[in-house]
Design a protein around this motif. Structure first.
Motif, PDB file in Angstrom:
ATOM      1  N   ASP A   1       0.832  -1.202   0.000  1.00  0.00           N
ATOM      2  CA  ASP A   1       0.000   0.000   0.000  1.00  0.00           C
ATOM      3  C   ASP A   1       0.868   1.253   0.000  1.00  0.00           C
ATOM      4  O   ASP A   1       0.606   2.210  -0.746  1.00  0.00           O
ATOM      5  CB  ASP A   1      -0.924   0.013   1.228  1.00  0.00           C
ATOM      6  CG  ASP A   1      -2.059  -0.993   1.118  1.00  0.00           C
ATOM      7  OD1 ASP A   1      -2.389  -1.387  -0.017  1.00  0.00           O
ATOM      8  OD2 ASP A   1      -2.607  -1.392   2.166  1.00  0.00           O
ATOM      9  N   GLU A   2       1.901   1.251   0.838  1.00  0.00           N
ATOM     10  CA  GLU A   2       2.793   2.407   0.879  1.00  0.00           C
ATOM     11  C   GLU A   2       3.584   2.538  -0.416  1.00  0.00           C
ATOM     12  O   GLU A   2       3.779   3.646  -0.921  1.00  0.00           O
ATOM     13  CB  GLU A   2       3.745   2.295   2.068  1.00  0.00           C
ATOM     14  CG  GLU A   2       3.075   2.512   3.404  1.00  0.00           C
ATOM     15  CD  GLU A   2       4.066   2.733   4.528  1.00  0.00           C
ATOM     16  OE1 GLU A   2       3.617   3.028   5.643  1.00  0.00           O
ATOM     17  OE2 GLU A   2       5.282   2.623   4.300  1.00  0.00           O
TER      18      GLU A   2
ATOM     19  N   ALA B   1      -3.344   8.794   2.807  1.00  0.00           N
ATOM     20  CA  ALA B   1      -3.319  10.218   2.434  1.00  0.00           C
ATOM     21  C   ALA B   1      -2.123  10.963   3.013  1.00  0.00           C
ATOM     22  O   ALA B   1      -1.457  11.737   2.310  1.00  0.00           O
ATOM     23  CB  ALA B   1      -4.615  10.889   2.866  1.00  0.00           C
ATOM     24  N   ASP B   2      -1.832  10.759   4.295  1.00  0.00           N
ATOM     25  CA  ASP B   2      -0.721  11.498   4.917  1.00  0.00           C
ATOM     26  C   ASP B   2       0.595  11.196   4.214  1.00  0.00           C
ATOM     27  O   ASP B   2       1.413  12.092   3.974  1.00  0.00           O
ATOM     28  CB  ASP B   2      -0.619  11.152   6.404  1.00  0.00           C
ATOM     29  CG  ASP B   2      -1.741  11.760   7.224  1.00  0.00           C
ATOM     30  OD1 ASP B   2      -2.413  12.679   6.713  1.00  0.00           O
ATOM     31  OD2 ASP B   2      -1.957  11.313   8.369  1.00  0.00           O
TER      32      ASP B   2
ATOM     33  N   PRO C   1     -11.510   9.870  13.942  1.00  0.00           N
ATOM     34  CA  PRO C   1     -10.292  10.399  13.320  1.00  0.00           C
ATOM     35  C   PRO C   1     -10.085  11.874  13.640  1.00  0.00           C
ATOM     36  O   PRO C   1     -10.958  12.529  14.227  1.00  0.00           O
ATOM     37  CB  PRO C   1     -10.567  10.199  11.824  1.00  0.00           C
ATOM     38  CG  PRO C   1     -12.052  10.374  11.711  1.00  0.00           C
ATOM     39  CD  PRO C   1     -12.625   9.766  12.972  1.00  0.00           C
ATOM     40  N   ALA C   2      -8.943  12.386  13.223  1.00  0.00           N
ATOM     41  CA  ALA C   2      -8.665  13.813  13.364  1.00  0.00           C
ATOM     42  C   ALA C   2      -9.624  14.617  12.491  1.00  0.00           C
ATOM     43  O   ALA C   2     -10.084  14.143  11.449  1.00  0.00           O
ATOM     44  CB  ALA C   2      -7.224  14.106  12.991  1.00  0.00           C
ATOM     45  N   VAL C   3      -9.908  15.817  12.921  1.00  0.00           N
ATOM     46  CA  VAL C   3     -10.814  16.708  12.197  1.00  0.00           C
ATOM     47  C   VAL C   3      -9.977  17.777  11.504  1.00  0.00           C
ATOM     48  O   VAL C   3      -9.166  18.454  12.135  1.00  0.00           O
ATOM     49  CB  VAL C   3     -11.839  17.356  13.152  1.00  0.00           C
ATOM     50  CG1 VAL C   3     -12.734  18.337  12.399  1.00  0.00           C
ATOM     51  CG2 VAL C   3     -12.685  16.277  13.819  1.00  0.00           C
ATOM     52  N   LYS C   4     -10.174  17.921  10.198  1.00  0.00           N
ATOM     53  CA  LYS C   4      -9.359  18.857   9.428  1.00  0.00           C
ATOM     54  C   LYS C   4     -10.133  19.371   8.225  1.00  0.00           C
ATOM     55  O   LYS C   4     -11.202  18.856   7.878  1.00  0.00           O
ATOM     56  CB  LYS C   4      -8.074  18.161   8.956  1.00  0.00           C
ATOM     57  CG  LYS C   4      -8.303  16.987   8.012  1.00  0.00           C
ATOM     58  CD  LYS C   4      -7.008  16.233   7.683  1.00  0.00           C
ATOM     59  CE  LYS C   4      -6.484  15.461   8.858  1.00  0.00           C
ATOM     60  NZ  LYS C   4      -5.336  14.590   8.525  1.00  0.00           N
ATOM     61  N   ILE C   5      -9.587  20.367   7.591  1.00  0.00           N
ATOM     62  CA  ILE C   5     -10.083  20.836   6.296  1.00  0.00           C
ATOM     63  C   ILE C   5      -8.910  20.827   5.331  1.00  0.00           C
ATOM     64  O   ILE C   5      -7.891  21.464   5.588  1.00  0.00           O
ATOM     65  CB  ILE C   5     -10.668  22.263   6.361  1.00  0.00           C
ATOM     66  CG1 ILE C   5     -11.853  22.339   7.318  1.00  0.00           C
ATOM     67  CG2 ILE C   5     -11.108  22.716   4.962  1.00  0.00           C
ATOM     68  CD1 ILE C   5     -12.396  23.758   7.512  1.00  0.00           C
ATOM     69  N   ARG C   6      -9.029  20.090   4.245  1.00  0.00           N
ATOM     70  CA  ARG C   6      -8.046  20.159   3.169  1.00  0.00           C
ATOM     71  C   ARG C   6      -8.563  21.125   2.112  1.00  0.00           C
ATOM     72  O   ARG C   6      -9.704  21.013   1.672  1.00  0.00           O
ATOM     73  CB  ARG C   6      -7.818  18.787   2.529  1.00  0.00           C
ATOM     74  CG  ARG C   6      -7.090  17.795   3.404  1.00  0.00           C
ATOM     75  CD  ARG C   6      -6.570  16.629   2.568  1.00  0.00           C
ATOM     76  NE  ARG C   6      -6.076  15.542   3.412  1.00  0.00           N
ATOM     77  CZ  ARG C   6      -6.741  14.437   3.683  1.00  0.00           C
ATOM     78  NH1 ARG C   6      -7.928  14.250   3.147  1.00  0.00           N
ATOM     79  NH2 ARG C   6      -6.234  13.506   4.454  1.00  0.00           N
ATOM     80  N   SER C   7      -7.713  22.028   1.708  1.00  0.00           N
ATOM     81  CA  SER C   7      -8.090  23.004   0.688  1.00  0.00           C
ATOM     82  C   SER C   7      -7.238  22.791  -0.555  1.00  0.00           C
ATOM     83  O   SER C   7      -6.008  22.867  -0.499  1.00  0.00           O
ATOM     84  CB  SER C   7      -7.898  24.429   1.218  1.00  0.00           C
ATOM     85  OG  SER C   7      -8.805  24.683   2.279  1.00  0.00           O
ATOM     86  N   TYR C   8      -7.896  22.492  -1.660  1.00  0.00           N
ATOM     87  CA  TYR C   8      -7.225  22.194  -2.923  1.00  0.00           C
ATOM     88  C   TYR C   8      -7.441  23.327  -3.927  1.00  0.00           C
ATOM     89  O   TYR C   8      -8.427  24.068  -3.863  1.00  0.00           O
ATOM     90  CB  TYR C   8      -7.796  20.916  -3.552  1.00  0.00           C
ATOM     91  CG  TYR C   8      -7.691  19.662  -2.731  1.00  0.00           C
ATOM     92  CD1 TYR C   8      -6.469  19.041  -2.506  1.00  0.00           C
ATOM     93  CD2 TYR C   8      -8.824  19.061  -2.183  1.00  0.00           C
ATOM     94  CE1 TYR C   8      -6.379  17.865  -1.776  1.00  0.00           C
ATOM     95  CE2 TYR C   8      -8.750  17.895  -1.451  1.00  0.00           C
ATOM     96  CZ  TYR C   8      -7.527  17.290  -1.241  1.00  0.00           C
ATOM     97  OH  TYR C   8      -7.441  16.129  -0.523  1.00  0.00           O
TER      98      TYR C   8
ATOM     99  N   LEU D   1      -8.539  11.476  -5.206  1.00  0.00           N
ATOM    100  CA  LEU D   1      -8.245  11.972  -3.864  1.00  0.00           C
ATOM    101  C   LEU D   1      -9.165  11.353  -2.800  1.00  0.00           C
ATOM    102  O   LEU D   1     -10.235  10.832  -3.124  1.00  0.00           O
ATOM    103  CB  LEU D   1      -8.352  13.494  -3.851  1.00  0.00           C
ATOM    104  CG  LEU D   1      -7.259  14.211  -4.669  1.00  0.00           C
ATOM    105  CD1 LEU D   1      -7.568  15.679  -4.838  1.00  0.00           C
ATOM    106  CD2 LEU D   1      -5.886  14.019  -4.014  1.00  0.00           C
ATOM    107  N   PRO D   2      -8.765  11.416  -1.517  1.00  0.00           N
ATOM    108  CA  PRO D   2      -9.521  10.740  -0.454  1.00  0.00           C
ATOM    109  C   PRO D   2     -10.969  11.191  -0.334  1.00  0.00           C
ATOM    110  O   PRO D   2     -11.826  10.425   0.131  1.00  0.00           O
ATOM    111  CB  PRO D   2      -8.737  11.095   0.819  1.00  0.00           C
ATOM    112  CG  PRO D   2      -7.377  11.465   0.358  1.00  0.00           C
ATOM    113  CD  PRO D   2      -7.538  12.054  -1.004  1.00  0.00           C
ATOM    114  N   GLU D   3     -11.257  12.424  -0.709  1.00  0.00           N
ATOM    115  CA  GLU D   3     -12.618  12.952  -0.565  1.00  0.00           C
ATOM    116  C   GLU D   3     -13.619  12.245  -1.482  1.00  0.00           C
ATOM    117  O   GLU D   3     -14.824  12.500  -1.405  1.00  0.00           O
ATOM    118  CB  GLU D   3     -12.616  14.454  -0.833  1.00  0.00           C
ATOM    119  CG  GLU D   3     -12.014  15.279   0.284  1.00  0.00           C
ATOM    120  CD  GLU D   3     -10.508  15.149   0.426  1.00  0.00           C
ATOM    121  OE1 GLU D   3      -9.961  15.424   1.511  1.00  0.00           O
ATOM    122  OE2 GLU D   3      -9.844  14.766  -0.575  1.00  0.00           O
TER     123      GLU D   3
END
Length: 585
Positions: A98-99, A219-220, A267-274, A292-294
């Motif tokens: 996977d990696e 994703a990370d 999970p952690a809470v975040k906002i990804r901005s593309y 992408l993950p979204e």
């Protein structure tokens, strides 16, 4: 500038005593012919030994203007300690397939890849299966030590070895025996040519492009490698959490008690901005060579699935870049794999609205973006967003692939059947407070029934409704009420019962700690009512019913998931009456 040292790659290999030189296998002279066109190439070497590392050093020295990546595939500590900080090449560690797949996808425009692994039959084949489709059109995949395929000591699995498998793909290109749904079909389509140089093979990618799926589990790693100009930034709001549930539950079947969790992991809470990513209808987000993950509404799943992708095996998809439109501005991404569906809007899309306050403060002109079927707006989504306080003119729908200038993607705070992140209650309460209207059913005990069940129908529904009616419950068919009325009725209810499904998701608006009674098929494993009650601390009575279609042993089937079921009157009627008659605290 096409720079190269005066020494040949082979002469450097001889200097270091490498088997890849003419001292033994003579791979380097073959590589030089491929590298002669342009010395500014990008190359990845996948290896698990110091010999493979020295191969990377030799290529770096011979072609100083090239970009060389050495990907360590395995746990060799001595290599990590000695080379992880080298400036001769880019050192990347990969622990599993996977990696490895994610790393190659992250590097994007690789011209060459050299597979120099441990020569085990399974390893050579699995690296090819996980990596070949990630390579861009025209790239060359080198397989070293093909002679190892004939050595018994490397025979660790059944089935074809890498050479036999590629020959199979080559024959397929001529005979077209594979179906479009098989991964072999796509690998054959991606194989432009294959040259066998004795102990070295060279598989060249055709011009057919494939996308690699990037899920939350990878994703990370993906975003940490290379220069991702399209990821403007990631804002972190909350860390991962593990909270104890305050759920009181009663079940009619002890074998399902494991589905009631004592703790919920979130999970952690975040906002990804593309910037400048492609959105396709049905919650598909892609850029360059990846999805992408979204794209995946089930973020905990290692294998990302979306019915709107033309999936290629578990980890790839066919290219979606066709007839792209452009949309300027900033957008909160609120699309779903099932556009317009009441249940998915309530469970998944509403759970992203926590980000609206922050984003609208930073981007005053921000809009909502969601896809529509055949260009028709979603009345349910429009109504709920209007209740939330977002005017219709700020909600944009698209029905074809669209390049979005700035796309803001918040964490989904509700995962179907898995978790609800603390704080989502504020969003639910805000919607209830804004939606509230007086109805004759406010403050009642209610049973949420289904009048138009096309699947997961209770085959003796009327018998179940009669029990609840006799116990003082109002029998309600939610589709007969407006969205505001549904929210108000459920939000003021003193007890909520119903058939598991979209209707009972309205319990997100209920008061904490109320009594809930759920009737569900044993094969319906989207345990949303359990998740909601676990967060709210409800008193939950759960009655599992016998489904018409069972899941296969140690497996899962969609037909069983959607199966009709029957409530066992003889077994459970008395317990159900007792639960329904219990006074609400």
């Amino acid at each position: 500038m096409n720079e190269k040292t005066t020494e040949t790659l082979n002469s450097i290999g001889i200097k270091y005593g490498l088997d890849q030189s003419s001292l033994k296998h003579n791979y380097f002279e073959i590589y030089e012919k491929f590298f002669s066109v342009d010395h500014n190439f990008r190359i990845a070497i996948v290896g698990s030994s110091e010999l493979a590392v020295k191969e990377a050093i030799a290529i770096s020295e011979s072609y100083p203007s090239s970009t060389v990546y050495f990907i360590l595939f395995g746990p060799e500590k001595n290599i990590i300690e000695q080379y992880q900080n080298t400036k001769l090449f880019n050192f990347i560690r990969s622990k599993d397939y996977d990696e490895l797949r994610t790393i190659i996808a992250s590097l994007e425009n690789i011209d060459f890849l050299i597979e120099h692994s441990n020569n085990k039959k399974s390893t050579k084949l699995n690296i090819f299966l996980n990596v070949f489709l990630t390579l861009p059109p025209g790239a060359t995949y080198f397989i070293e030590d093909l002679h190892s395929t004939f050595m018994e000591k490397y025979e660790d699995s059944s089935g074809p070895n890498i050479l036999e498998y590629i020959c199979l793909l080559t024959r397929e290109k001529a005979s077209s025996t594979f179906s479009h749904g098989e991964i072999k079909y796509h690998l054959a389509s991606a194989l432009g040519s294959f040259n066998n140089f004795g102990r070295l093979g060279a598989a060249q990618r055709s011009q057919k492009k494939y996308l690699t799926k990037i899920t939350e589990s990878t994703a990370d790693l993906y975003f940490s490698i290379g220069n991702k100009n399209f990821l403007k930034f990631t804002r972190n709001f909350e860390k991962e959490d593990l909270y104890p549930t305050n759920l009181q539950f009663h079940s009619n079947r002890k074998e399902f008690d494991s589905r009631f969790k004592t703790h919920i992991a979130t999970p952690a809470v975040k906002i990804r901005s593309y910037s400048n990513v492609i959105c396709a209808p049905g919650q598909v987000v892609a850029i360059n060579n990846v999805v992408l993950p979204e794209t995946f509404r089930m973020p905990l799943k290692k294998i990302g699935r979306n019915r709107h992708l033309n999936a290629v095996g578990h980890f790839f998809a066919e290219d979606i870049y066709k007839d792209i439109h452009y949309l300027s501005g900033d957008y909160l991404y609120l699309d779903n794999e099932v556009p317009g569906h009441f249940g998915h809007i309530t469970a998944e899309l509403i759970s992203k609205l926590w980000a609206w306050e922050s984003l609208s403060a930073q981007y005053p002109e921000i809009h909502i973006i969601s896809s529509s079927k055949d260009g028709i707006r979603s009345k349910v989504l429009d109504e709920i967003l209007s209740i939330f306080g977002i005017p219709l003119q700020r909600i944009i729908y698209f029905s074809s692939p669209t390049l979005v200038e700035n796309l803001h993607c918040p964490t989904q705070k509700f995962h179907i059947g898995k978790y609800a992140i603390k704080g989502i209650e504020k969003t639910w309460k805000h919607i209830f407070d804004s939606a509230f209207v007086d109805t004759d059913l406010n403050g009642k005990k209610i049973f949420l029934s289904r009048s138009k069940a096309t699947d997961r129908g209770c085959l003796n529904q009327e018998e179940v409704e009669k029990i609840f009616s006799e116990c003082g419950f109002e029998i309600i068919f939610p589709e007969n009420y407006t969205i505001r009325e549904q929210i108000s009725i459920c939000g003021t209810a003193t007890a909520i019962a119903g058939f598991a499904g979209s209707a009972t998701l309205n319990a997100v608006y209920s008061k904490p700690g109320i009594k809930k009674i759920i009737i569900s098929s044993e094969t319906f494993d989207a345990d949303n009512d359990i998740v909601i009650s676990s967060l709210k601390g409800d008193k939950l009575y759960y009655f599992w019913c016998d489904s018409s279609i069972k899941h296969p042993t140690n497996g899962w089937s969609e037909k069983a998931f959607h199966s009709d079921y029957i409530f066992d009157i003889n077994r459970d009627a008395l317990s159900l009456k007792a639960a329904a008659d219990v006074e609400t605290p």
